[in-house]
Design a protein around this motif. Structure first.
Motif, PDB file in Angstrom:
ATOM      1  N   GLY A 163      28.059   8.049  81.057  1.00  0.00           N
ATOM      2  CA  GLY A 163      29.022   9.114  81.385  1.00  0.00           C
ATOM      3  C   GLY A 163      30.545   8.567  81.865  1.00  0.00           C
ATOM      4  O   GLY A 163      31.080   9.172  82.679  1.00  0.00           O
ATOM      5  N   ALA A 164      30.712   7.678  81.375  1.00  0.00           N
ATOM      6  CA  ALA A 164      32.247   6.934  81.549  1.00  0.00           C
ATOM      7  C   ALA A 164      33.221   7.840  81.312  1.00  0.00           C
ATOM      8  O   ALA A 164      33.272   8.735  80.398  1.00  0.00           O
ATOM      9  CB  ALA A 164      32.472   5.742  80.695  1.00  0.00           C
ATOM     10  N   ASP A 165      34.274   7.960  82.421  1.00  0.00           N
ATOM     11  CA  ASP A 165      35.532   8.829  82.400  1.00  0.00           C
ATOM     12  C   ASP A 165      36.418   8.140  81.341  1.00  0.00           C
ATOM     13  O   ASP A 165      37.328   8.768  81.170  1.00  0.00           O
ATOM     14  CB  ASP A 165      35.871   9.142  83.882  1.00  0.00           C
ATOM     15  CG  ASP A 165      34.957   9.887  84.628  1.00  0.00           C
ATOM     16  OD1 ASP A 165      34.510  11.080  83.977  1.00  0.00           O
ATOM     17  OD2 ASP A 165      34.365   9.428  85.663  1.00  0.00           O
ATOM     18  N   LEU A 166      36.432   6.826  81.458  1.00  0.00           N
ATOM     19  CA  LEU A 166      37.477   6.229  80.708  1.00  0.00           C
ATOM     20  C   LEU A 166      36.864   4.878  80.165  1.00  0.00           C
ATOM     21  O   LEU A 166      35.975   4.333  80.925  1.00  0.00           O
ATOM     22  CB  LEU A 166      38.484   5.694  81.640  1.00  0.00           C
ATOM     23  CG  LEU A 166      39.722   4.714  80.872  1.00  0.00           C
ATOM     24  CD1 LEU A 166      40.328   5.445  79.695  1.00  0.00           C
ATOM     25  CD2 LEU A 166      40.666   4.484  82.103  1.00  0.00           C
ATOM     26  N   SER A 167      37.031   4.596  78.793  1.00  0.00           N
ATOM     27  CA  SER A 167      36.539   3.256  78.463  1.00  0.00           C
ATOM     28  C   SER A 167      37.538   2.411  78.144  1.00  0.00           C
ATOM     29  O   SER A 167      38.530   2.513  77.251  1.00  0.00           O
ATOM     30  CB  SER A 167      35.664   3.434  77.362  1.00  0.00           C
ATOM     31  OG  SER A 167      34.517   3.966  77.494  1.00  0.00           O
ATOM     32  N   LEU A 168      37.322   1.129  78.395  1.00  0.00           N
ATOM     33  CA  LEU A 168      38.385   0.029  78.408  1.00  0.00           C
ATOM     34  C   LEU A 168      37.859  -1.093  77.529  1.00  0.00           C
ATOM     35  O   LEU A 168      37.076  -1.971  78.145  1.00  0.00           O
ATOM     36  CB  LEU A 168      39.316  -0.446  79.531  1.00  0.00           C
ATOM     37  CG  LEU A 168      39.890   0.461  80.466  1.00  0.00           C
ATOM     38  CD1 LEU A 168      40.194   0.027  81.876  1.00  0.00           C
ATOM     39  CD2 LEU A 168      41.093   1.278  79.803  1.00  0.00           C
ATOM     40  N   SER A 169      38.495  -1.275  76.554  1.00  0.00           N
ATOM     41  CA  SER A 169      37.778  -2.552  75.649  1.00  0.00           C
ATOM     42  C   SER A 169      39.111  -3.765  75.706  1.00  0.00           C
ATOM     43  O   SER A 169      40.304  -3.360  75.120  1.00  0.00           O
ATOM     44  CB  SER A 169      37.631  -2.213  74.043  1.00  0.00           C
ATOM     45  OG  SER A 169      37.084  -3.173  73.580  1.00  0.00           O
ATOM     46  N   ILE A 170      38.743  -4.739  76.299  1.00  0.00           N
ATOM     47  CA  ILE A 170      39.626  -5.972  76.366  1.00  0.00           C
ATOM     48  C   ILE A 170      39.729  -6.982  75.335  1.00  0.00           C
ATOM     49  O   ILE A 170      38.441  -7.464  75.022  1.00  0.00           O
ATOM     50  CB  ILE A 170      39.264  -6.410  77.828  1.00  0.00           C
ATOM     51  CG1 ILE A 170      39.173  -5.454  79.047  1.00  0.00           C
ATOM     52  CG2 ILE A 170      40.336  -7.603  78.301  1.00  0.00           C
ATOM     53  CD1 ILE A 170      40.430  -4.845  79.208  1.00  0.00           C
ATOM     54  N   HIS A 171      40.566  -7.151  74.840  1.00  0.00           N
ATOM     55  CA  HIS A 171      40.830  -7.951  73.784  1.00  0.00           C
ATOM     56  C   HIS A 171      42.066  -8.994  73.782  1.00  0.00           C
ATOM     57  O   HIS A 171      43.071  -8.677  74.694  1.00  0.00           O
ATOM     58  CB  HIS A 171      40.906  -7.160  72.474  1.00  0.00           C
ATOM     59  CG  HIS A 171      39.717  -6.518  72.104  1.00  0.00           C
ATOM     60  ND1 HIS A 171      38.753  -7.131  71.121  1.00  0.00           N
ATOM     61  CD2 HIS A 171      39.156  -5.332  72.398  1.00  0.00           C
ATOM     62  CE1 HIS A 171      37.671  -6.518  70.974  1.00  0.00           C
ATOM     63  NE2 HIS A 171      37.978  -5.349  71.637  1.00  0.00           N
ATOM     64  N   LEU A 172      42.339 -10.019  72.935  1.00  0.00           N
ATOM     65  CA  LEU A 172      43.404 -10.917  72.675  1.00  0.00           C
ATOM     66  C   LEU A 172      43.836 -10.761  71.348  1.00  0.00           C
ATOM     67  O   LEU A 172      42.837 -10.579  70.454  1.00  0.00           O
ATOM     68  CB  LEU A 172      43.216 -12.160  73.362  1.00  0.00           C
ATOM     69  CG  LEU A 172      42.783 -12.336  74.756  1.00  0.00           C
ATOM     70  CD1 LEU A 172      42.120 -13.824  75.123  1.00  0.00           C
ATOM     71  CD2 LEU A 172      43.718 -11.908  75.567  1.00  0.00           C
ATOM     72  N   ASN A 173      45.085 -10.952  71.072  1.00  0.00           N
ATOM     73  CA  ASN A 173      45.529 -10.691  69.852  1.00  0.00           C
ATOM     74  C   ASN A 173      45.831 -12.121  68.980  1.00  0.00           C
ATOM     75  O   ASN A 173      45.830 -13.269  69.706  1.00  0.00           O
ATOM     76  CB  ASN A 173      46.981  -9.902  69.951  1.00  0.00           C
ATOM     77  CG  ASN A 173      47.163  -8.944  68.916  1.00  0.00           C
ATOM     78  OD1 ASN A 173      46.693  -9.093  67.825  1.00  0.00           O
ATOM     79  ND2 ASN A 173      47.914  -8.026  69.184  1.00  0.00           N
ATOM     80  N   ASP A 174      46.163 -11.816  67.797  1.00  0.00           N
ATOM     81  CA  ASP A 174      46.361 -13.006  67.078  1.00  0.00           C
ATOM     82  C   ASP A 174      47.422 -12.844  65.862  1.00  0.00           C
ATOM     83  O   ASP A 174      47.539 -11.537  65.531  1.00  0.00           O
ATOM     84  CB  ASP A 174      45.228 -13.711  66.134  1.00  0.00           C
ATOM     85  CG  ASP A 174      45.324 -14.923  65.576  1.00  0.00           C
ATOM     86  OD1 ASP A 174      45.427 -16.054  66.126  1.00  0.00           O
ATOM     87  OD2 ASP A 174      45.524 -14.791  64.376  1.00  0.00           O
ATOM     88  N   LEU A 197      42.818  -2.876  74.540  1.00  0.00           N
ATOM     89  CA  LEU A 197      43.983  -3.260  75.313  1.00  0.00           C
ATOM     90  C   LEU A 197      43.936  -4.837  74.752  1.00  0.00           C
ATOM     91  O   LEU A 197      43.198  -5.835  74.943  1.00  0.00           O
ATOM     92  CB  LEU A 197      43.656  -3.604  76.910  1.00  0.00           C
ATOM     93  CG  LEU A 197      43.645  -2.165  77.530  1.00  0.00           C
ATOM     94  CD1 LEU A 197      43.478  -2.353  78.959  1.00  0.00           C
ATOM     95  CD2 LEU A 197      44.990  -1.106  77.140  1.00  0.00           C
ATOM     96  N   GLU A 198      45.092  -5.051  74.017  1.00  0.00           N
ATOM     97  CA  GLU A 198      45.498  -6.438  73.604  1.00  0.00           C
ATOM     98  C   GLU A 198      46.139  -7.129  74.661  1.00  0.00           C
ATOM     99  O   GLU A 198      47.454  -6.765  74.494  1.00  0.00           O
ATOM    100  CB  GLU A 198      46.194  -6.524  72.299  1.00  0.00           C
ATOM    101  CG  GLU A 198      45.461  -5.836  71.161  1.00  0.00           C
ATOM    102  CD  GLU A 198      44.408  -6.727  70.544  1.00  0.00           C
ATOM    103  OE1 GLU A 198      44.051  -7.797  70.861  1.00  0.00           O
ATOM    104  OE2 GLU A 198      43.956  -5.996  69.325  1.00  0.00           O
ATOM    105  N   CYS A 199      45.634  -8.098  75.338  1.00  0.00           N
ATOM    106  CA  CYS A 199      46.137  -8.415  76.574  1.00  0.00           C
ATOM    107  C   CYS A 199      47.330  -9.783  76.542  1.00  0.00           C
ATOM    108  O   CYS A 199      47.916 -10.316  77.284  1.00  0.00           O
ATOM    109  CB  CYS A 199      45.117  -9.120  77.489  1.00  0.00           C
ATOM    110  SG  CYS A 199      44.138  -7.694  78.360  1.00  0.00           S
ATOM    111  N   GLY A 200      47.358 -10.255  75.182  1.00  0.00           N
ATOM    112  CA  GLY A 200      48.571 -11.281  75.022  1.00  0.00           C
ATOM    113  C   GLY A 200      47.951 -11.930  73.401  1.00  0.00           C
ATOM    114  O   GLY A 200      46.986 -11.423  72.777  1.00  0.00           O
ATOM    115  N   TYR A 201      48.762 -12.885  73.045  1.00  0.00           N
ATOM    116  CA  TYR A 201      48.494 -13.718  71.943  1.00  0.00           C
ATOM    117  C   TYR A 201      47.918 -14.908  71.885  1.00  0.00           C
ATOM    118  O   TYR A 201      48.731 -15.955  72.467  1.00  0.00           O
ATOM    119  CB  TYR A 201      49.764 -13.624  71.012  1.00  0.00           C
ATOM    120  CG  TYR A 201      50.172 -12.309  70.218  1.00  0.00           C
ATOM    121  CD1 TYR A 201      50.054 -11.924  69.114  1.00  0.00           C
ATOM    122  CD2 TYR A 201      50.738 -11.217  70.974  1.00  0.00           C
ATOM    123  CE1 TYR A 201      50.457 -10.671  68.330  1.00  0.00           C
ATOM    124  CE2 TYR A 201      51.038  -9.897  70.558  1.00  0.00           C
ATOM    125  CZ  TYR A 201      51.088  -9.942  69.294  1.00  0.00           C
ATOM    126  OH  TYR A 201      51.405  -8.539  68.785  1.00  0.00           O
TER     127      TYR A 201
END
Length: 655
Positions: A542-553, A614-618
């Motif tokens: 029952g999440a009110d918000l889902s955040l998927s944390i990733h890094l970019n390339d 969310l792509e937190c950086g490269y």
């Protein structure tokens, strides 16, 4: 005896006749003693003695002025100077003498009247009764001057003023009279004399201008009251421009200026200049149109004649609830219907037009805010945003999914009545537009900011490679790898799945401090959970918000910065993503990349709630790779993301 009687009677008659003749007076007819006569003329005269016409002997002194002529006439000489002539008639039989005196005066070519050494012929001479005087002296002057020797003075109204033979006028009552002086030969000059109280002050009140055809009045104020009773005389310098009546009524006849003067009986005068202008005669509205609500269009106005003064017009809407109109004639639609607009000149000449204001179809509606956190007893307001902004289809209906938590009225006003969460379904009057969701978190008193909320965190990737194909979205034939491929740092060689878990754990800590319940899809790296399973874990929680944390390339080794990808079709995901993006970059100092919407990720497509990737950086950027491996930088990223979540759900920044 009979003859003797007859002789005696005859003798007696002869004696009586001789007696009567000896004592009879001479009567002269045709001459009047003391009268003046015009020179160079014949006077018919006759003499009577004892009632019988008889001849006499005439003598004249001086004899050059007059003589007796044959035909029983007296010839008056053509003289230049007035002469007194003594005329004597002698009757020899009776030894009677008759003497009279006449004046012989030359012909007058003209005559003028004077008062106080000023010519007043055909003028008015005023006597101020306030000074205590009762009369005034008039003088006559003729050309030649000798003709003035015999002047006759008369008054047209003896009850007001009488005049003596010498021209002295005596007033007997307030009023005016015409005094005339006449010469022997009939030349005449006149002056109006008036006795009253003189005006001490005179003020006139009049309009500065009049429209052609307009009437008004000039008002004269005279003091003292006795003088005011005499009235004033009004005069226009240009009667063909502005005429003025005896009572001061003025009429503008044509364009121009005229000087209107007011003069009292005593000669006190005041003047005022009045302009006569051409008024507006016709106002025309040259166009008609229909516009939609919110649109504006200008009325085209024609004012005639072109030479008219005061050509400006004012506009009035008779139905301001339908449309308004500004000073320049721009009509703006307010609501569907028919509006009447009036255009009026300053003199009241006007025109009107009826215009149709058309409705505007609703194309879409969003909400200014999608979420609110309020305490029990608190309130909130749902603000729909319509597109286009001038749409007339603005009616909305609202339904609460849990009236035990919150109730809502027809205007979108929310009242929190109990702890918990609920959804307000917002439906446009247009049934073909999908409903919008406004989510609400009602907290207990003194609760932590995010208390009552469930935040799902998905640390992206995993140690185990899983390239099996899964549907990209529910009911989709397109597939993607079950788990996104994990990248490695270009310099540190550290795997993405390790770093995303580190950042996620920091984020969990920050969110829990704010009161949120955090659900993680994984807490270790040696798992094998595909992206659909990860989404389902958070859906079930029952999440009110889902955040998927990733890094970019990227192949571009200089590419750097933080970016957010929002669930494609979800407006709330986009709203949260922008706030999280701004806060994460502000706190960490990372370069901010543009927010994007995406339907290319399984996790986002299978999430039932607002979701962000969310792509937190490269990791492909050597410098950023090093930073992303720093616990301090990881914590700053987590702090910034948490502050973004805080700002969205509370409606205010944490700082």
């Amino acid at each position: 005896m009979k003859k003797m009687i007859i002789s005696a009677l005859f003798a007696l008659l002869m004696f009586a006749s001789a007696f009567l003749c000896a004592h009879a007076e001479i009567e002269i007819q045709g001459l009047e003693d003391g009268k003046a006569y015009l020179s160079n003329q014949y006077l018919n005269v006759s003499t009577l003695v004892g009632g019988e016409k008889t001849e006499c002997t005439w003598t004249f002194s001086p004899d050059y002025a007059a003589r007796y002529s044959s035909g029983k006439k007296i010839r008056l000489a053509d003289i230049e100077n007035a002469t007194e002539v003594t005329i004597t008639a002698y009757h020899k039989a009776s030894d009677s003498v008759k003497t009279l005196t006449i004046f012989v005066v030359p012909e007058a070519k003209r005559i003028n009247l004077f008062h106080n050494n000023k010519s007043v012929t055909n003028q008015t001479v005023f006597l101020d009764l306030a000074e205590g005087k009762t009369g005034l002296q008039l003088y006559s002057a003729t050309s030649p001057s000798e003709a003035n020797a015999a002047i006759t003075w008369t008054s047209s109204d003896e009850a007001v003023a009488s005049v003596t033979e010498s021209g002295y006028v005596t007033f007997h009552a307030i009023g005016k009279s015409i005094i005339s002086a006449s010469t022997v030969d009939g030349k005449k000059a006149s002056v109006t004399v008036k006795a009253s109280f003189a005006a001490k002050t005179l003020e006139i009140i009049a309009p500065e201008e009049l429209a052609v055809g307009e009437k008004s009045s000039v008002i004269a104020i005279v003091t003292p009251n006795e003088a005011a009773q005499d009235g004033v005389v009004f005069k226009s310098s240009k009667e063909k421009v502005i005429s003025v009546s005896e009572t001061g009524e003025i009429t503008a006849l044509r364009i121009g200026k005229a000087v209107i003067s007011a003069t009292t009986s005593s000669g006190l005068t005041r003047e005022v200049t009045i302009e006569s202008f051409l008024p507006v005669q016709t106002v025309q509205i040259r166009n008609s149109f229909s516009i939609k609500v919110g649109q504006s269009e200008q009325l085209i106005i024609r004012v005639l004649p072109k030479e008219a003064k005061y050509r400006s017009v004012t506009f009035v809407s008779l139905n301001p609830e339908i449309a308004t109109v500004d000073k320049d004639g721009f009509v703006t639609g307010i609501a569907p219907g028919t509006v009447t607009i009036i255009a009026s000149a300053s003199n009241g000449v006007s025109a009107h037009v009826s215009l149709e204001i058309r409705p505007v179809k609703l194309e879409g509606v969003t909400l200014s805010d999608h979420f609110a956190t309020i305490p029990v007893g608190g309130s909130a307001q749902i603000q729909p945003v319509f597109a286009p902004v001038n749409t007339t289809e603005r009616k909305m209906s609202y339904i609460s999914s849990n009236p035990a938590v919150a109730i809502v009225d027809e205007n979108g006003n929310i009242a929190a009545v109990g702890e918990g969460k609920c959804i307000i379904y917002c439906q446009s009057e247009r049934g073909d537009i999908p409903p919008l969701l406004f989510r609400l978190n009602v907290q207990r008193e003194n609760a932590l900011p995010l208390e009552g909320l469930v935040i799902g965190i998905n640390p992206g990737c995993q140690e185990t490679i899983n390239r099996s194909q899964l549907p990209l979205s529910p009911n989709s034939d397109k597939t993607e790898d079950a788990v996104l491929q994990s990248d490695k740092g270009v310099r540190t060689k550290n795997a993405e799945y390790k770093l995303t878990l580190d950042i996620s754990l920091y984020l969990k800590e920050h969110l829990e401090k704010l009161g949120a319940q955090v659900v993680m899809t994984r807490t270790s790296n040696d798992v094998n959970i595909n992206d659909i399973e990860r989404a389902e874990i958070l859906n079930k929680a029952g999440a009110d918000l889902s955040l998927s944390i990733h890094l970019n390339d990227s192949d571009d080794k200089k590419a750097a910065g933080f970016t957010a990808r929002a669930k494609y079709s979800d407006l709330e995901s986009q709203a949260i993503g922008q706030i999280v993006l701004e806060n994460a970059c502000r706190v960490s100092g990372a370069a901010m990349k543009k927010l994007s919407r995406s339907n290319s990720y399984i996790f986002l497509n299978w999430s039932n709630m607002p979701a962000l990737l969310l792509e937190c950086g490269y990791l492909s950027n050597a410098e950023e790779d090093v930073k992303l491996n720093s616990p301090v930088y990881q914590n700053l990223l987590a702090q910034g993301i948490a502050e973004g979540v805080y700002e969205y759900f509370t409606g205010m920044p944490i700082r």
